[in-house]
Design an enzyme around this catalytic site. Structure first.
Site, mmCIF file in Angstrom:
data_model
loop_
_atom_site.group_PDB
_atom_site.id
_atom_site.type_symbol
_atom_site.label_atom_id
_atom_site.label_comp_id
_atom_site.label_asym_id
_atom_site.label_seq_id
_atom_site.Cartn_x
_atom_site.Cartn_y
_atom_site.Cartn_z
ATOM 1 N N ASN A 45 -9.639 7.011 11.241
ATOM 2 C CA ASN A 45 -11.175 7.918 10.876
ATOM 3 C C ASN A 45 -11.847 6.589 10.593
ATOM 4 O OD1 ASN A 45 -12.850 9.025 9.399
ATOM 5 N ND2 ASN A 45 -11.819 10.703 8.410
ATOM 6 N N LYS A 69 -14.695 6.934 8.974
ATOM 7 C CA LYS A 69 -15.294 7.341 7.499
ATOM 8 C C LYS A 69 -16.539 6.860 7.957
ATOM 9 C CE LYS A 69 -11.716 8.139 5.124
ATOM 10 N NZ LYS A 69 -10.690 8.480 3.949
ATOM 11 N N HIS A 87 -12.772 17.801 6.858
ATOM 12 C CA HIS A 87 -12.054 16.802 6.776
ATOM 13 C C HIS A 87 -12.153 17.160 5.281
ATOM 14 C CE1 HIS A 87 -11.416 12.655 4.200
ATOM 15 N NE2 HIS A 87 -10.654 12.576 6.158
ATOM 16 N N GLU A 124 -13.115 15.159 2.213
ATOM 17 C CA GLU A 124 -14.296 14.647 1.887
ATOM 18 C C GLU A 124 -15.322 15.711 2.336
ATOM 19 O OE1 GLU A 124 -13.185 11.237 3.845
ATOM 20 O OE2 GLU A 124 -12.352 10.586 2.358
ATOM 21 N N GLU A 141 -3.555 15.962 6.091
ATOM 22 C CA GLU A 141 -3.786 14.845 4.635
ATOM 23 C C GLU A 141 -3.610 14.968 3.436
ATOM 24 O OE1 GLU A 141 -6.204 11.772 7.168
ATOM 25 O OE2 GLU A 141 -7.501 13.405 5.911
ATOM 26 N N GLY A 144 -7.009 6.617 0.359
ATOM 27 C CA GLY A 144 -7.364 5.954 -0.154
ATOM 28 C C GLY A 144 -6.886 5.611 -1.238
ATOM 29 N N SER A 161 -2.914 6.869 3.167
ATOM 30 C CA SER A 161 -3.153 5.763 3.419
ATOM 31 C C SER A 161 -1.762 4.760 4.412
ATOM 32 C CB SER A 161 -2.067 5.245 1.845
ATOM 33 O OG SER A 161 -3.378 6.069 1.166
HETATM 34 P P1 13P Z 1 -6.709 6.088 4.234
HETATM 35 O O1 13P Z 1 -5.657 6.144 5.399
HETATM 36 O O2 13P Z 1 -7.673 4.985 4.070
HETATM 37 O O3 13P Z 1 -5.670 6.995 3.083
HETATM 38 O O4 13P Z 1 -7.878 7.612 4.596
HETATM 39 C C1 13P Z 1 -6.965 8.704 5.144
HETATM 40 C C2 13P Z 1 -7.934 9.498 5.531
HETATM 41 O O5 13P Z 1 -8.935 10.379 4.839
HETATM 42 C C3 13P Z 1 -7.975 9.828 7.345
HETATM 43 O O6 13P Z 1 -8.872 10.697 7.810
#
Ligand code: 13P
Length: 250
Positions: A9, A11, A94, A96, A166, A172, A212
């Site tokens: 992803n 982002k 997601h 976010e 997740e 992150g 992560s």
């Molecule tokens: P990270 O791997 O950067 O922690 O992000 C995970 C994520 O949100 C994937 O959709």
């Protein structure tokens, strides 16, 4: 046996020139992968990514979509539009988007249904916040999110849906869930699907872990009983690091 599915992803990262370079670098590194490889890229990169990844084992996904087919929704992109250029997957819900863009269990469910309607495979994200985890609510939160996201789908559609667990506190932050905790949460998600759609369907659904994931922890996570691969954020932005995650068992 369920197949491992590893999705990146990106982002809101990578302009088209960077996207093309990254995918060109990735192609030879993952060409013999037993796992399914997906890159979910920003809308602006989709067309370029599809061109570069043509005739390779890398599949391309989007990171969001609107649930309507078309209409007066300025700035939005529909499932039909994504499908029309060859996109195969779409991330839905997601954390976010739930946090910053007012995505709710209801809009997530509408989008999941629309994705199936237009022949896209949704990757539906569920996960608890740190506060919910500390209050002992993880199972309740993730099973409810799963139930509501999949509500009204047929068994076949559920089997064609990927769920990504997740935990928000792991995204992150560098704080990966332990493989045991992640596997247990994913088992809870699978049990919820079994209750609603039967054990056979639950046994077929791909459930990923995200938060992560990196090359140093991918093998431990992905060789547990119920984790069927990962949704990878930061570590998917570098071809060599993402390839190591894809090739976790080599
Ligand atoms: P990270 O791997 O950067 O922690 O992000 C995970 C994520 O949100 C994937 O959709």
């Amino acid at each position: 046996m369920r197949k491992k599915v590893i999705a990146g992803n990106w982002k809101m990262n990578m302009i088209p020139s960077e996207a093309m370079r990254c995918i060109e670098e990735l192609i030879p590194l993952v060409k013999d992968s037993e796992a399914e490889v997906i890159l979910c890229v920003p809308y602006i990169d989709l067309f370029y990514a599809l061109l570069i990844a043509q005739n390779t084992n890398i599949k391309i996904g989007a990171q969001n979509m609107h649930f309507e087919k078309n209409g007066a929704y300025t700035g939005e992109v529909s499932g039909e539009m994504l499908k029309s250029i060859g996109v195969e997957y779409v991330i839905i819900g997601h954390s976010e988007r739930r946090q910053y863009f007012a995505e709710t269990d209801e809009t997530v469910n509408k989008k999941v249904k629309a994705a199936h309607l237009y022949g896209l495979k949704p990757i539906v994200c569920v996960g608890e916040s740190l506060e919910q985890k500390e209050a002992g609510k993880t199972t309740e939160v993730i099973t409810t999110q799963t139930k509501l996201a999949l509500d009204g789908l047929s068994k076949e559609q559920v089997e064609n849906t990927i769920v990504a667990y997740e935990p928000i506190w792991a995204i992150g932050t560098g704080k990966t869930a332990t493989s045991e905790d992640a596997n247990n949460s994913i088992k809870e998600i699978r049990s919820q699907i079994a209750k609603d759609y039967g054990q056979d369907t639950a046994d077929r659904v791909i459930i990923q872990y995200g938060g992560s994931v990196k090359s140093s922890n991918a093998k431990e996570l992905f060789t547990t009983s119920d984790i069927d691969g990962g949704l990878v954020g930061g570590a998917s932005l570098k071809a060599d690091e993402f390839a190591k995650i894809v090739n976790f068992n080599k």
